[in-house]
Scaffold this motif. Structure first.
Motif, PDB file in Angstrom:
ATOM      1  N   LEU A  93      11.662 -31.096 100.557  1.00 52.54           N
ATOM      2  CA  LEU A  93      12.595 -31.545 101.601  1.00 52.54           C
ATOM      3  C   LEU A  93      13.097 -32.957 101.339  1.00 52.54           C
ATOM      4  O   LEU A  93      14.267 -33.256 101.556  1.00 52.54           O
ATOM      5  N   GLY A  94      12.207 -33.832 100.885  1.00 51.98           N
ATOM      6  CA  GLY A  94      12.603 -35.208 100.614  1.00 51.98           C
ATOM      7  C   GLY A  94      13.616 -35.333  99.497  1.00 51.98           C
ATOM      8  O   GLY A  94      14.439 -36.240  99.491  1.00 51.98           O
ATOM      9  N   GLN A  95      13.558 -34.414  98.547  1.00 50.34           N
ATOM     10  CA  GLN A  95      14.494 -34.455  97.426  1.00 50.34           C
ATOM     11  C   GLN A  95      15.865 -33.926  97.794  1.00 50.34           C
ATOM     12  O   GLN A  95      16.873 -34.445  97.349  1.00 50.34           O
ATOM     13  N   LYS A  96      15.915 -32.876  98.599  1.00 50.95           N
ATOM     14  CA  LYS A  96      17.195 -32.194  98.766  1.00 50.95           C
ATOM     15  C   LYS A  96      17.885 -32.447 100.094  1.00 50.95           C
ATOM     16  O   LYS A  96      19.061 -32.135 100.221  1.00 50.95           O
ATOM     17  N   PHE A 154       8.996 -41.836 101.521  1.00 55.43           N
ATOM     18  CA  PHE A 154       8.778 -42.302 100.146  1.00 55.43           C
ATOM     19  C   PHE A 154       9.539 -41.433  99.146  1.00 55.43           C
ATOM     20  O   PHE A 154      10.227 -41.951  98.257  1.00 55.43           O
ATOM     21  N   VAL A 155       9.428 -40.126  99.287  1.00 51.63           N
ATOM     22  CA  VAL A 155      10.109 -39.213  98.362  1.00 51.63           C
ATOM     23  C   VAL A 155      11.614 -39.386  98.470  1.00 51.63           C
ATOM     24  O   VAL A 155      12.317 -39.456  97.456  1.00 51.63           O
ATOM     25  N   HIS A 156      12.120 -39.472  99.685  1.00 50.06           N
ATOM     26  CA  HIS A 156      13.561 -39.603  99.872  1.00 50.06           C
ATOM     27  C   HIS A 156      14.096 -40.907  99.276  1.00 50.06           C
ATOM     28  O   HIS A 156      15.171 -40.944  98.696  1.00 50.06           O
ATOM     29  N   LYS A 157      13.310 -41.963  99.398  1.00 46.70           N
ATOM     30  CA  LYS A 157      13.781 -43.271  98.941  1.00 46.70           C
ATOM     31  C   LYS A 157      13.622 -43.469  97.430  1.00 46.70           C
ATOM     32  O   LYS A 157      14.498 -44.041  96.787  1.00 46.70           O
ATOM     33  N   TYR A 158      12.512 -42.999  96.851  1.00 42.90           N
ATOM     34  CA  TYR A 158      12.197 -43.353  95.467  1.00 42.90           C
ATOM     35  C   TYR A 158      12.239 -42.208  94.464  1.00 42.90           C
ATOM     36  O   TYR A 158      12.290 -42.453  93.272  1.00 42.90           O
ATOM     37  N   HIS A 159      12.174 -40.988  94.905  1.00 42.59           N
ATOM     38  CA  HIS A 159      12.035 -39.887  93.965  1.00 42.59           C
ATOM     39  C   HIS A 159      13.372 -39.204  93.731  1.00 42.59           C
ATOM     40  O   HIS A 159      14.045 -38.810  94.670  1.00 42.59           O
ATOM     41  N   TYR A 163       9.769 -24.112  92.576  1.00 45.64           N
ATOM     42  CA  TYR A 163      10.965 -24.235  93.409  1.00 45.64           C
ATOM     43  C   TYR A 163      12.164 -24.737  92.582  1.00 45.64           C
ATOM     44  O   TYR A 163      13.281 -24.278  92.770  1.00 45.64           O
ATOM     45  N   ALA A 164      11.915 -25.664  91.663  1.00 46.91           N
ATOM     46  CA  ALA A 164      13.004 -26.177  90.821  1.00 46.91           C
ATOM     47  C   ALA A 164      13.581 -25.073  89.938  1.00 46.91           C
ATOM     48  O   ALA A 164      14.799 -24.983  89.765  1.00 46.91           O
ATOM     49  N   VAL A 165      12.725 -24.221  89.405  1.00 47.21           N
ATOM     50  CA  VAL A 165      13.196 -23.106  88.579  1.00 47.21           C
ATOM     51  C   VAL A 165      14.012 -22.132  89.417  1.00 47.21           C
ATOM     52  O   VAL A 165      15.086 -21.685  89.004  1.00 47.21           O
ATOM     53  N   ILE A 166      13.526 -21.802  90.607  1.00 47.31           N
ATOM     54  CA  ILE A 166      14.250 -20.895  91.501  1.00 47.31           C
ATOM     55  C   ILE A 166      15.616 -21.496  91.860  1.00 47.31           C
ATOM     56  O   ILE A 166      16.632 -20.792  91.853  1.00 47.31           O
TER      57      ILE A 166
END
Length: 161
Positions: free
Chosen positions: A42-45, A83-88, A147-150
């Motif tokens: 969720l933080g990435q997308k 953290f994921v949303h900001k840095y990853h 999930y990335a592969v899908i």
């Protein structure tokens, strides 16, 4: 609106897997935490406005079944999604080692939160800390890359249509 509904369904599936499937595949009494890959995805997308309310809702729902955590797990998940949303960045753009490092930092943070409330109980032995970290690192890495592969296959499928 479609993202919120899709993420809500995805969160519901994660919630049910966490409650009913994960205890069956526990090792050494350690139940893997599927909320961690859920937070990373969720933080990435998605934006924080979309992801934080979902994490809050599903975190509180999960805390109801583990009352000894007293909401600390939900707090840790919200901090992790920020953290994921900001840095990853997207895992498709980064190298494997940097993705593993980011995942490991989040899991160490969540492990410290989970074990801080359990300190002094029989569940909080030192070797369990390392096992909890290792087991969740393996499950989370597999889940995030799956999930990335899908997602990549869905993008390729859309491009050919």
């Amino acid at each position: 609106m479609v993202n919120i509904i899709r993420n809500g369904v995805f969160g519901t599936i994660v919630f049910y897997f966490q409650l009913f499937l994960m205890p069956r595949i526990s090792m050494f009494g350690i139940i893997p935490d599927l909320y961690i890959p859920f937070v990373i995805i969720l933080g990435q997308k998605d934006s924080l406005i979309e992801s934080v309310p979902l994490i809050l809702f599903f975190g509180i729902a999960g805390d109801l079944f583990y009352p000894e955590l007293l909401g600390l797990h939900t707090f840790g998940l919200i901090i992790s999604v920020i953290f994921v949303h900001k840095y990853h960045q997207s895992i498709n753009k980064e190298k494997f080692i940097s993705v593993i490092t980011s995942i490991a930092i989040i899991i160490i943070f969540m492990t410290i939160i989970n074990f801080s409330i359990l300190f002094g109980t029989i569940k909080a032995k030192y070797f369990l800390f390392f096992r909890y970290f290792s087991y969740n690192l393996i499950i989370t890495t597999f889940s995030v890359y799956f999930y990335a592969v899908i997602s990549r296959l869905r993008q390729i499928g859309r491009a050919h249509v």
